[in-house]
Every structure is written in structure tokens, then in C-alpha cells.
Write a protein that holds these residues in place. Sequence first.
Motif, mmCIF file in Angstrom:
data_model
loop_
_atom_site.group_PDB
_atom_site.id
_atom_site.type_symbol
_atom_site.label_atom_id
_atom_site.label_comp_id
_atom_site.label_asym_id
_atom_site.label_seq_id
_atom_site.Cartn_x
_atom_site.Cartn_y
_atom_site.Cartn_z
ATOM 1 N N LEU A 44 32.382 33.920 50.662
ATOM 2 C CA LEU A 44 32.963 33.207 49.589
ATOM 3 C C LEU A 44 32.137 33.891 48.391
ATOM 4 N N ASP A 45 33.217 32.973 46.915
ATOM 5 C CA ASP A 45 33.434 33.866 46.433
ATOM 6 C C ASP A 45 32.037 32.857 45.386
ATOM 7 N N ARG A 46 32.004 33.784 44.167
ATOM 8 C CA ARG A 46 31.227 32.720 42.776
ATOM 9 C C ARG A 46 31.766 31.703 42.412
ATOM 10 N N ASP A 47 33.275 31.151 42.578
ATOM 11 C CA ASP A 47 34.072 30.160 42.064
ATOM 12 C C ASP A 47 33.853 29.058 43.495
ATOM 13 N N GLY A 48 33.132 29.866 45.170
ATOM 14 C CA GLY A 48 33.533 28.307 45.266
ATOM 15 C C GLY A 48 34.321 28.388 46.527
ATOM 16 N N ALA A 49 35.360 29.375 46.063
ATOM 17 C CA ALA A 49 36.731 29.900 47.139
ATOM 18 C C ALA A 49 36.525 30.968 48.239
ATOM 19 N N VAL A 50 37.001 30.839 48.831
ATOM 20 C CA VAL A 50 36.672 31.376 50.633
ATOM 21 C C VAL A 50 37.573 32.595 50.097
ATOM 22 N N VAL A 51 37.500 33.722 50.350
ATOM 23 C CA VAL A 51 38.459 35.215 50.460
ATOM 24 C C VAL A 51 38.425 35.191 51.977
ATOM 25 N N GLU A 106 34.507 45.661 46.658
ATOM 26 C CA GLU A 106 33.466 46.607 46.659
ATOM 27 C C GLU A 106 32.036 45.245 47.053
ATOM 28 N N ARG A 107 33.114 44.329 46.753
ATOM 29 C CA ARG A 107 31.515 42.644 46.821
ATOM 30 C C ARG A 107 31.996 42.562 48.006
ATOM 31 N N GLY A 108 33.514 41.904 48.129
ATOM 32 C CA GLY A 108 34.347 40.921 48.698
ATOM 33 C C GLY A 108 33.630 40.963 50.117
ATOM 34 N N PRO A 109 34.731 40.286 51.420
ATOM 35 C CA PRO A 109 34.333 40.558 52.684
ATOM 36 C C PRO A 109 34.673 41.545 53.984
ATOM 37 N N ARG A 110 34.190 42.169 54.164
ATOM 38 C CA ARG A 110 33.786 42.851 54.684
ATOM 39 C C ARG A 110 34.897 43.243 56.210
ATOM 40 N N SER A 111 35.591 44.373 56.673
ATOM 41 C CA SER A 111 36.357 44.052 57.476
ATOM 42 C C SER A 111 35.408 45.126 59.201
#
Length: 145
Positions: A44-51, A106-111
Amino acid sequence: MYGNDGFRELDRRECLERLAAAVVGRVVFTQEALPAVLPFRFWLDRDGAVVLRTSSVSEMARAVDGAVVAFEADEVDAAAHAGWSVVVTGVASVIADAAERERLRERGPRSRVSWPGEIFVRITPELVTGRELLAETVDGVRLSR
């Protein structure tokens, strides 16, 4: 919603808090004019977007780019007959900006797997809804079935 149906609507803040704590959700999209649902680890990104993080050869990524999709995450406690569900509906887009892709690496979803031609898909939250299934109680005592 009916007042006595055992559910409570969650406001946007509550929905985003629950999404932020969830690990896996499901993206709902249209593929070849049919509904499709796939599980995904997400962020969940800082603006509430799902990534979402996936491969550039993913059929899902091609199907959702520029399309309206839904993303659902939930948690269920079967023993307590309780849980919650949150749905984010919005336009999905493959992230093209190089700086944004690097930030997400760097900071987003891990796989759990390494994707060839890794890409990120952002679902911009236009509608965020959620419901909580309340544990069944009588006079403050939880019922079990």
C-alpha cells in the motif's frame, strides 16, 4: 446495509489501515471478456494506491494497464465467526517512470520469485469500501457454533 445483518461498514481510514496490515490480496480484472481473479502480495503506497510487482510478460499486466480493476484483501477468523474485507476499485496502470520504479524496487512490494523484466502495477484508489463481520454475541458473550 441493514442494521442487524452482523456487518459494520468501515470508513476509508479503517480500510486503508487494514489493507496496510494485510499481506496477500486478489486483483479482479477482465481477461478476454471474462472475469479473472489472481492472488498477489502487494504494498500500500503512501497515497493509498495498491502496488503489485510482476513480470513484464504477465498476461495480468497487459490486461489491466489502463483498465478499471478491483483489489480485495480480507482476514477471517473462522472460530470467532468474524473478519473483514476491503475492496479498492480504480484504474490500474503499469508504472513507466524510471525514478518511481526505482523507489518501488527499494521500498515497494516484495516478491518470493525473481521476475524477468520486472514491472510494477499501480491501482489508483477511486473507491475504497470495506465491511467488518462482527463476532456473534448475546449480551456481550460471544456465541460459538
